[in-house]
Motif scaffolding. Sequence first.
Motif, PDB file in Angstrom:
ATOM      1  N   LEU A 112       2.606   2.096  52.148  1.00 33.76           N
ATOM      2  CA  LEU A 112       2.726   3.080  51.079  1.00 33.76           C
ATOM      3  C   LEU A 112       1.782   4.254  51.317  1.00 33.76           C
ATOM      4  CD1 LEU A 112       2.745   0.605  48.055  1.00 33.76           C
ATOM      5  CD2 LEU A 112       4.738   1.727  49.084  1.00 33.76           C
ATOM      6  N   ARG A 113       2.307   5.453  51.097  1.00 31.65           N
ATOM      7  CA  ARG A 113       1.514   6.683  51.211  1.00 31.65           C
ATOM      8  C   ARG A 113       1.612   7.423  49.878  1.00 31.65           C
ATOM      9  NH1 ARG A 113       4.098   8.845  55.206  1.00 31.65           N
ATOM     10  NH2 ARG A 113       2.712   8.080  56.830  1.00 31.65           N
ATOM     11  N   TYR A 114       0.482   7.975  49.410  1.00 28.53           N
ATOM     12  CA  TYR A 114       0.442   8.614  48.100  1.00 28.53           C
ATOM     13  C   TYR A 114       0.027  10.081  48.197  1.00 28.53           C
ATOM     14  CZ  TYR A 114       0.110   3.725  46.591  1.00 28.53           C
ATOM     15  OH  TYR A 114       0.335   2.382  46.399  1.00 28.53           O
ATOM     16  N   ASP A 115       0.612  10.895  47.341  1.00 31.63           N
ATOM     17  CA  ASP A 115       0.112  12.244  47.081  1.00 31.63           C
ATOM     18  C   ASP A 115      -0.165  12.297  45.584  1.00 31.63           C
ATOM     19  OD1 ASP A 115      -0.488  14.866  46.714  1.00 31.63           O
ATOM     20  OD2 ASP A 115       1.277  15.672  47.727  1.00 31.63           O
ATOM     21  N   PHE A 116      -1.452  12.254  45.219  1.00 28.39           N
ATOM     22  CA  PHE A 116      -1.827  12.187  43.812  1.00 28.39           C
ATOM     23  C   PHE A 116      -1.842  13.555  43.129  1.00 28.39           C
ATOM     24  CE2 PHE A 116      -2.677   7.837  43.035  1.00 28.39           C
ATOM     25  CZ  PHE A 116      -3.108   7.281  44.229  1.00 28.39           C
ATOM     26  N   GLY A 117      -1.802  14.635  43.899  1.00 26.44           N
ATOM     27  CA  GLY A 117      -1.782  15.960  43.296  1.00 26.44           C
ATOM     28  C   GLY A 117      -3.007  16.253  42.448  1.00 26.44           C
ATOM     29  N   LEU A 118      -4.197  15.941  42.965  1.00 22.29           N
ATOM     30  CA  LEU A 118      -5.434  16.083  42.196  1.00 22.29           C
ATOM     31  C   LEU A 118      -6.157  17.384  42.516  1.00 22.29           C
ATOM     32  CD1 LEU A 118      -6.728  12.435  42.705  1.00 22.29           C
ATOM     33  CD2 LEU A 118      -5.307  13.320  40.835  1.00 22.29           C
ATOM     34  N   ASP A 119      -7.149  17.716  41.688  1.00 27.22           N
ATOM     35  CA  ASP A 119      -7.978  18.879  41.975  1.00 27.22           C
ATOM     36  C   ASP A 119      -9.088  18.482  42.950  1.00 27.22           C
ATOM     37  OD1 ASP A 119      -9.886  17.488  40.527  1.00 27.22           O
ATOM     38  OD2 ASP A 119      -9.799  18.807  38.779  1.00 27.22           O
ATOM     39  N   LEU A 120      -9.994  19.398  43.241  1.00 29.74           N
ATOM     40  CA  LEU A 120     -11.036  19.132  44.234  1.00 29.74           C
ATOM     41  C   LEU A 120     -12.032  18.071  43.784  1.00 29.74           C
ATOM     42  CD1 LEU A 120     -11.762  22.737  45.557  1.00 29.74           C
ATOM     43  CD2 LEU A 120     -10.361  20.938  46.595  1.00 29.74           C
ATOM     44  N   ALA A 121     -12.043  17.767  42.491  1.00 32.62           N
ATOM     45  CA  ALA A 121     -12.927  16.724  41.971  1.00 32.62           C
ATOM     46  C   ALA A 121     -12.201  15.386  41.858  1.00 32.62           C
ATOM     47  CB  ALA A 121     -13.485  17.131  40.612  1.00 32.62           C
ATOM     48  N   ASN A 122     -10.990  15.311  42.420  1.00 33.78           N
ATOM     49  CA  ASN A 122     -10.180  14.090  42.374  1.00 33.78           C
ATOM     50  C   ASN A 122      -9.843  13.682  40.944  1.00 33.78           C
ATOM     51  OD1 ASN A 122     -10.246  13.885  45.181  1.00 33.78           O
ATOM     52  ND2 ASN A 122     -12.108  12.654  45.147  1.00 33.78           N
ATOM     53  N   THR A 123      -9.549  14.666  40.101  1.00 28.92           N
ATOM     54  CA  THR A 123      -9.199  14.384  38.713  1.00 28.92           C
ATOM     55  C   THR A 123      -7.876  15.043  38.348  1.00 28.92           C
ATOM     56  OG1 THR A 123     -10.360  16.317  37.815  1.00 28.92           O
ATOM     57  CG2 THR A 123     -11.633  14.281  38.058  1.00 28.92           C
ATOM     58  N   ALA A 124      -7.276  14.532  37.257  1.00 29.95           N
ATOM     59  CA  ALA A 124      -6.061  15.101  36.681  1.00 29.95           C
ATOM     60  C   ALA A 124      -6.321  15.364  35.202  1.00 29.95           C
ATOM     61  CB  ALA A 124      -4.887  14.143  36.855  1.00 29.95           C
ATOM     62  N   ALA A 125      -5.483  16.190  34.589  1.00 33.19           N
ATOM     63  CA  ALA A 125      -5.675  16.549  33.187  1.00 33.19           C
ATOM     64  C   ALA A 125      -5.424  15.347  32.283  1.00 33.19           C
ATOM     65  CB  ALA A 125      -4.748  17.695  32.806  1.00 33.19           C
ATOM     66  N   SER A 126      -6.288  15.144  31.313  1.00 34.90           N
ATOM     67  CA  SER A 126      -6.113  14.057  30.350  1.00 34.90           C
ATOM     68  C   SER A 126      -5.125  14.470  29.271  1.00 34.90           C
ATOM     69  CB  SER A 126      -7.458  13.698  29.715  1.00 34.90           C
ATOM     70  OG  SER A 126      -8.011  14.827  29.054  1.00 34.90           O
ATOM     71  N   GLY A 127      -4.516  13.467  28.621  1.00 39.73           N
ATOM     72  CA  GLY A 127      -3.602  13.736  27.527  1.00 39.73           C
ATOM     73  C   GLY A 127      -2.304  14.398  27.930  1.00 39.73           C
ATOM     74  N   ARG A 128      -1.955  14.327  29.205  1.00 39.24           N
ATOM     75  CA  ARG A 128      -0.728  14.955  29.698  1.00 39.24           C
ATOM     76  C   ARG A 128      -0.045  14.039  30.700  1.00 39.24           C
ATOM     77  NH1 ARG A 128      -2.278  20.853  31.838  1.00 39.24           N
ATOM     78  NH2 ARG A 128      -0.042  20.801  32.245  1.00 39.24           N
ATOM     79  N   LYS A 129       1.241  14.301  30.951  1.00 38.05           N
ATOM     80  CA  LYS A 129       1.953  13.565  31.989  1.00 38.05           C
ATOM     81  C   LYS A 129       1.483  14.044  33.360  1.00 38.05           C
ATOM     82  CE  LYS A 129       6.192  12.683  29.364  1.00 38.05           C
ATOM     83  NZ  LYS A 129       7.671  12.840  29.332  1.00 38.05           N
ATOM     84  N   HIS A 130       1.392  13.098  34.298  1.00 40.75           N
ATOM     85  CA  HIS A 130       0.942  13.444  35.645  1.00 40.75           C
ATOM     86  C   HIS A 130       1.848  12.756  36.660  1.00 40.75           C
ATOM     87  CE1 HIS A 130      -1.754  14.695  38.820  1.00 40.75           C
ATOM     88  NE2 HIS A 130      -1.774  13.454  39.279  1.00 40.75           N
TER      89      HIS A 130
END
Length: 202
Positions: A97-115
Amino acid sequence: MNTRVPKDRRRGRALTVLAATAMLALTGCKGGDLVSYDLPSKSARYTFQTQTDDVRTVWEYTSAKATKNDTPRQSPCVGELVDGDTSACRPEPLIFLRYDFGLDLANTAASGRKHEVTVVAYYQERLTTPPQVTSLKAEATYDGGWTWRPAATKAGGRNTYTVTIENPPREQAANGVGLRISASDSQGDTVRQTIPTAYGLR
């Protein structure tokens, strides 16, 4: 066979679980100190497990002793290269399995939203006729793996899926969001990979 998971999960890079070398998964090959598997001639079900850092992967697959080579001519077996062993060999049909998490430079995603996370299933290049991945299911955890909830998945291109995770408010996932993927293919082989903390929330 060893597997490795890079720690860097930043945008533009894929978290990948790889065979450290495809040669280690060849059956019937013997080469010095390299690991190989000499399986019985009768087909049987096997389980292979590995854990790197906090990522745990479990494969279940059907295999038997190789009766003919199933490797490209440009990629000979380990035994043939090391000590001239010409026994038949082939890669095991493990789903990676290979993943693309689509994160920012801090390895985070927006809270309270679909990702959305892109997951690509693939096989070792030495496998000349790889199976087709037929299903992929996803689960998310917000408490380090104590509880899991289903995440929506949508098939895209060949062996490619989009997972949609409902990110909670940041205070409800203080240690980040985890992901568990279960996939199966046309030969009935399966993989389950658990990542207790895949990314943080901002």
